[in-house]
Each structure stands twice: as C-alpha cells, then as structure tokens.
Write a protein that holds these residues in place. Structure first.
Motif, PDB file in Angstrom:
ATOM      1  N   GLY A 141     -19.668 -63.771  54.523  1.00  0.00           N
ATOM      2  CA  GLY A 141     -19.298 -62.615  53.707  1.00  0.00           C
ATOM      3  C   GLY A 141     -17.990 -62.785  52.938  1.00  0.00           C
ATOM      4  O   GLY A 141     -17.580 -61.873  52.212  1.00  0.00           O
ATOM      5  N   LYS A 142     -17.332 -63.923  53.056  1.00  0.00           N
ATOM      6  CA  LYS A 142     -16.048 -64.115  52.367  1.00  0.00           C
ATOM      7  C   LYS A 142     -16.272 -64.436  50.877  1.00  0.00           C
ATOM      8  O   LYS A 142     -17.364 -64.881  50.482  1.00  0.00           O
ATOM      9  N   THR A 143     -15.210 -64.242  50.088  1.00  0.00           N
ATOM     10  CA  THR A 143     -15.293 -64.568  48.655  1.00  0.00           C
ATOM     11  C   THR A 143     -14.752 -65.983  48.449  1.00  0.00           C
ATOM     12  O   THR A 143     -13.607 -66.272  48.817  1.00  0.00           O
ATOM     13  N   ILE A 144     -15.594 -66.838  47.876  1.00  0.00           N
ATOM     14  CA  ILE A 144     -15.231 -68.260  47.778  1.00  0.00           C
ATOM     15  C   ILE A 144     -15.406 -68.782  46.352  1.00  0.00           C
ATOM     16  O   ILE A 144     -16.469 -68.623  45.755  1.00  0.00           O
ATOM     17  N   LEU A 145     -14.350 -69.374  45.826  1.00  0.00           N
ATOM     18  CA  LEU A 145     -14.407 -69.946  44.473  1.00  0.00           C
ATOM     19  C   LEU A 145     -14.568 -71.472  44.600  1.00  0.00           C
ATOM     20  O   LEU A 145     -13.772 -72.123  45.281  1.00  0.00           O
ATOM     21  N   ILE A 146     -15.608 -72.001  43.954  1.00  0.00           N
ATOM     22  CA  ILE A 146     -15.858 -73.455  44.020  1.00  0.00           C
ATOM     23  C   ILE A 146     -15.835 -74.037  42.610  1.00  0.00           C
ATOM     24  O   ILE A 146     -16.581 -73.589  41.735  1.00  0.00           O
ATOM     25  N   THR A 147     -15.015 -75.054  42.390  1.00  0.00           N
ATOM     26  CA  THR A 147     -15.047 -75.728  41.082  1.00  0.00           C
ATOM     27  C   THR A 147     -16.034 -76.902  41.172  1.00  0.00           C
ATOM     28  O   THR A 147     -16.231 -77.467  42.248  1.00  0.00           O
ATOM     29  N   GLY A 148     -16.634 -77.234  40.050  1.00  0.00           N
ATOM     30  CA  GLY A 148     -17.595 -78.355  40.032  1.00  0.00           C
ATOM     31  C   GLY A 148     -18.821 -78.053  40.873  1.00  0.00           C
ATOM     32  O   GLY A 148     -19.289 -78.887  41.640  1.00  0.00           O
ATOM     33  N   ALA A 149     -19.374 -76.820  40.673  1.00  0.00           N
ATOM     34  CA  ALA A 149     -20.511 -76.398  41.517  1.00  0.00           C
ATOM     35  C   ALA A 149     -21.857 -76.719  40.883  1.00  0.00           C
ATOM     36  O   ALA A 149     -22.891 -76.373  41.429  1.00  0.00           O
ATOM     37  N   SER A 150     -21.850 -77.404  39.716  1.00  0.00           N
ATOM     38  CA  SER A 150     -23.125 -77.635  39.033  1.00  0.00           C
ATOM     39  C   SER A 150     -23.868 -78.862  39.548  1.00  0.00           C
ATOM     40  O   SER A 150     -25.006 -79.097  39.162  1.00  0.00           O
ATOM     41  N   SER A 151     -23.244 -79.653  40.416  1.00  0.00           N
ATOM     42  CA  SER A 151     -23.966 -80.813  40.978  1.00  0.00           C
ATOM     43  C   SER A 151     -23.273 -81.298  42.244  1.00  0.00           C
ATOM     44  O   SER A 151     -22.196 -80.794  42.615  1.00  0.00           O
ATOM     45  N   GLY A 152     -23.902 -82.275  42.891  1.00  0.00           N
ATOM     46  CA  GLY A 152     -23.311 -82.990  44.022  1.00  0.00           C
ATOM     47  C   GLY A 152     -22.767 -82.122  45.140  1.00  0.00           C
ATOM     48  O   GLY A 152     -23.409 -81.170  45.593  1.00  0.00           O
ATOM     49  N   LEU A 153     -21.558 -82.440  45.562  1.00  0.00           N
ATOM     50  CA  LEU A 153     -20.937 -81.777  46.711  1.00  0.00           C
ATOM     51  C   LEU A 153     -20.720 -80.283  46.465  1.00  0.00           C
ATOM     52  O   LEU A 153     -20.953 -79.453  47.350  1.00  0.00           O
ATOM     53  N   GLY A 154     -20.270 -79.936  45.244  1.00  0.00           N
ATOM     54  CA  GLY A 154     -20.015 -78.527  44.917  1.00  0.00           C
ATOM     55  C   GLY A 154     -21.290 -77.704  45.038  1.00  0.00           C
ATOM     56  O   GLY A 154     -21.286 -76.598  45.584  1.00  0.00           O
ATOM     57  N   GLU A 155     -22.399 -78.261  44.550  1.00  0.00           N
ATOM     58  CA  GLU A 155     -23.685 -77.554  44.626  1.00  0.00           C
ATOM     59  C   GLU A 155     -24.107 -77.400  46.086  1.00  0.00           C
ATOM     60  O   GLU A 155     -24.561 -76.330  46.498  1.00  0.00           O
TER      61      GLU A 155
ATOM     62  N   GLU B  43     -23.742 -87.574  41.610  1.00  0.00           N
ATOM     63  CA  GLU B  43     -23.753 -88.133  40.253  1.00  0.00           C
ATOM     64  C   GLU B  43     -22.408 -88.747  39.859  1.00  0.00           C
ATOM     65  O   GLU B  43     -22.249 -89.209  38.724  1.00  0.00           O
ATOM     66  N   LEU B  44     -21.432 -88.732  40.773  1.00  0.00           N
ATOM     67  CA  LEU B  44     -20.067 -89.161  40.423  1.00  0.00           C
ATOM     68  C   LEU B  44     -20.031 -90.560  39.778  1.00  0.00           C
ATOM     69  O   LEU B  44     -19.395 -90.757  38.752  1.00  0.00           O
ATOM     70  N   GLY B  45     -20.747 -91.511  40.389  1.00  0.00           N
ATOM     71  CA  GLY B  45     -20.751 -92.884  39.879  1.00  0.00           C
ATOM     72  C   GLY B  45     -21.372 -92.966  38.499  1.00  0.00           C
ATOM     73  O   GLY B  45     -20.834 -93.603  37.587  1.00  0.00           O
ATOM     74  N   GLN B  46     -22.522 -92.262  38.328  1.00  0.00           N
ATOM     75  CA  GLN B  46     -23.207 -92.303  37.024  1.00  0.00           C
ATOM     76  C   GLN B  46     -22.319 -91.734  35.926  1.00  0.00           C
ATOM     77  O   GLN B  46     -22.249 -92.264  34.821  1.00  0.00           O
ATOM     78  N   GLN B  47     -21.642 -90.608  36.262  1.00  0.00           N
ATOM     79  CA  GLN B  47     -20.743 -89.992  35.275  1.00  0.00           C
ATOM     80  C   GLN B  47     -19.645 -90.979  34.891  1.00  0.00           C
ATOM     81  O   GLN B  47     -19.298 -91.110  33.726  1.00  0.00           O
ATOM     82  N   ALA B  48     -19.121 -91.698  35.899  1.00  0.00           N
ATOM     83  CA  ALA B  48     -18.046 -92.667  35.636  1.00  0.00           C
ATOM     84  C   ALA B  48     -18.563 -93.793  34.753  1.00  0.00           C
ATOM     85  O   ALA B  48     -17.926 -94.175  33.773  1.00  0.00           O
TER      86      ALA B  48
END
Ligand SMILES: NC(=O)c1ccc[n+]([C@@H]2O[C@H](COP(=O)([O-])OP(=O)(O)OC[C@H]3O[C@@H](n4cnc5c(N)ncnc54)[C@H](OP(=O)(O)O)[C@@H]3O)[C@@H](O)[C@H]2O)c1
Length: 306
Positions: free
Chosen positions: A31-45, A226-231
């Motif tokens: 129930g907590k409010t959580i802000l996540i950056t980079g949530a569109s893929s990988g670990l964030g998702e 996707e980190l490696g592919q992006q790099a």
C-alpha cells in the motif's frame, strides 16, 4: 588450545548473527507510494510488477511512454481494484529539467513518496580511447546527476512533511564496487552512486534520525535485460552479437524480489552476485595487483572467444 579459541570465536559470531536475524524488524511495504525510474523495461519493470501485486501506488518514469502505458494496462486488467499506476514521460538525462517537469511536481505536491527507486541507467561497451566525451557525459547525466537531482527533490518533500520510515533505493552495480575493462564511465558513474549514497545515509542519520530515512544501495551482477543491447546500439555496434555475460545473468524478477526484501528489512548495502564475484570484491581490496592481472586475462579470454 588454538582450536578451542577458534571454535569459541565462531560460536560467538554465529550467536550474534542469529540474534541480529531474529531481532530484524520487517516494515510492511504493501500500500505504500513508490516512485520508480526506468520502469519501461528490465529491472524497473520487474519491480513495478512485484510492487503492484503488493497494492502499492506506483509512479512510473521513463521515456518510452507506449511501454509504460502497456504495462499499466496489463497491471490494471490483472487487479482492477488495486491503485492505478501513474506514469510520467521524462528524459532524465536532461536532468536540469527534472525540477521544472510539471507532471512530476504535481505528483510530488499531492503524493507522499514512501520509497524512491532510482533505477534508470545506461551502460557502455568501449575502451576509454574509443568512447567519445559526449557518451561519457550522457552516462554521467543519467546514471549520476539525474539520480542526485531526483533524490534531492523527493527528499526535500519527505523532510518538509516530516514523513517517517521513507526509503531511497539507488540501483548501482557490481561495477560500482569493482571496475572492469570497456566500462570505464559506467563503472565510474556507479562508483559515484555508491559514494553519494554512503554520504547521504550518514547525513540523514546525523540530522534527521527521528524520521528514520533509509538509503539502500543495490549492487547487482549481470541481469538479463536490455541494458547491453541499448549500450551496443549507442556505440553503433552490432546489437545481434549480444552480451554473453548479460545473457547468463540473473532474471530481473529474482533481483526485484531481493530488492523488495532489502526495502522491507531496511538494509543499507545489498550485493547480488555469485560467490566468485564476492571474492573479486575482496581481492580488489586486499590485493589490487592480483585483481588487475586476473581481469586483464579474463578480458583477453572473452575477446578471443568472439
Ligand atoms: N542488466 C544488468 O546486467 C545490470 C547489472 C547491474 C546493474 N544494473 C542497473 O540496473 C538498472 C536498470 O537497468 P536494466 O538492466 O533494467 O536495463 P534496461 O532494461 O535497459 O532498463 C533501463 C531503463 O532506464 C530507462 N532510461 C534509459 N535512459 C533514460 C532516460 N534518458 N530518461 C529516463 N529513463 C531512461 C529506460 O527507459 P526508456 O528507454 O523508456 O527511457 C529503461 O526503462 C540500471 O541502473 C543498470 O545500471 C543492470
């Protein structure tokens, strides 16, 4: 006689460890409010999926809005009664604009953030000589300067509201503890994240101890994302060649689960790595020359394989 001393010391250590384990307090994150950056893929998702299942109010940031929207739709369909995630399209590498982003400021004005997860990041695959200063600049803008900017923004609100038990999670990397060849700027940016988090933790303990704000640095080894592919694509290299280490890495979901446990148990430093990599961290500290020799030999082996 010596063996008796050794047995007594190990018994004492085991008892102390057991006492620490039993006395650990678990904070419920549901129930907590959580802000996540980079949530569109990988670990964030993966973090977003797990935290949504705990009925958290999510605030998800990334540039690829279509991916954020698809993720939200999927989550809401799964549990329509849970709090609907909020999404913000933002280019965090443009860190000067974070403070002036109206949708972010609006959310910070109305929602009390219980946990900020600074996860967005980019990597590199090139030697120091082959890496343009523009790429070094981009890596530092996203991996370090945007993290500092967003942390300052969220933390100011947490302190103004006299919120208790908030958590700042900074996703670093094993390369924030030990550098490897061809990742100079990535490793340097993650070393900076580690140092920033350590200083911040001590400052908060000293000045705002009554608010009990925790700073947790997570240093994972390779994760299948996707980190490696992006790099590779940023370096204009062949994306299809992939990254052997990443493809053999941890599942993002496994790392996400471990991070949530670290938030709940208010851990400060979490290294998620196989045993040999823990040894490498110690080798770097105790015998740097040995570590450098070992890494050069490893890199030569890896290059010869390609
Ligand atoms: N994968 C690994 O082996 C590994 C190991 C250790 C640590 N890590 C760390 O884990 C974190 C997550 O990475 P990942 O492995 O999940 O990689 P990923 O799948 O490539 O995810 C990176 C995320 O960062 C976001 N991002 C990138 N540039 C951005 C920008 N300019 N503004 C806003 N968001 C941006 C991306 O979203 P958009 O592209 O939609 O903006 C994406 O959601 C990173 O900090 C990374 O350093 C990864």
């Amino acid at each position: 006689m010596n063996w008796l001393i050794a047995v007594s010391i190990s018994c004492c250590c085991s008892l102390l460890f057991l006492r620490w384990l039993l006395r650990r307090k678990r904070f419920n994150i549901s129930g907590k409010t959580i802000l996540i950056t980079g949530a569109s893929s990988g670990l964030g998702e993966a973090l977003a999926r797990r935290l949504f299942n705990k009925q958290c109010q999510l605030i998800l940031l990334a540039r690829r809005m279509d991916r954020l929207e698809n993720l939200c739709q999927e989550l809401v369909q799964l549990h329509p009664s849970y709090p609907k995630p909020k999404t913000i399209q933002i280019d965090l590498s443009n860190f000067e604009q974070i403070t002036s982003c109206s949708s972010l400021n609006n959310i910070l004005q109305h929602d009390s953030i219980d946990c900020l997860i600074n996860n967005a990041g980019i990597s590199q695959r090139s030697s120091v000589l082959d890496t343009s200063i523009d790429i070094v600049n981009d890596i530092f803008r996203l991996n370090y300067l945007s993290l500092v900017t967003l942390t300052k923004l969220v933390l100011t609100k947490i302190i103004e509201r006299k919120q208790k038990n908030a958590t700042i999670v900074n996703i670093s990397s094993l390369q924030g503890l030990i550098a490897v060849p061809d990742r100079s700027s990535y490793a340097a940016s993650k070393h900076a994240v580690q140092a920033f988090s350590d200083s911040l933790r001590m400052e908060l303990k000293e000045e705002y101890s009554e608010q009990n704000i925790n700073v947790c640095v997570v240093s994972p080894s390779y994760i299948r994302t996707e980190l490696g592919q992006q790099a590779f694509s940023r370096m204009n290299k062949d994306e299809k060649s992939g990254d052997d280490n990443i493809s053999k890495g941890y599942e993002a979901d496994y790392v996400a689960e471990r991070i949530i446990k670290a938030i709940e148990y208010r851990e400060n430093d979490v290294v998620i790595a196989p045993f040999v990599q823990y040894l490498a961290i110690w080798l770097r500290r105790l015998w740097p020359t040995g570590y450098f020799r070992m890494m050069v030999a490893r890199n030569k082996r890896l290059k010869a394989k390609k």
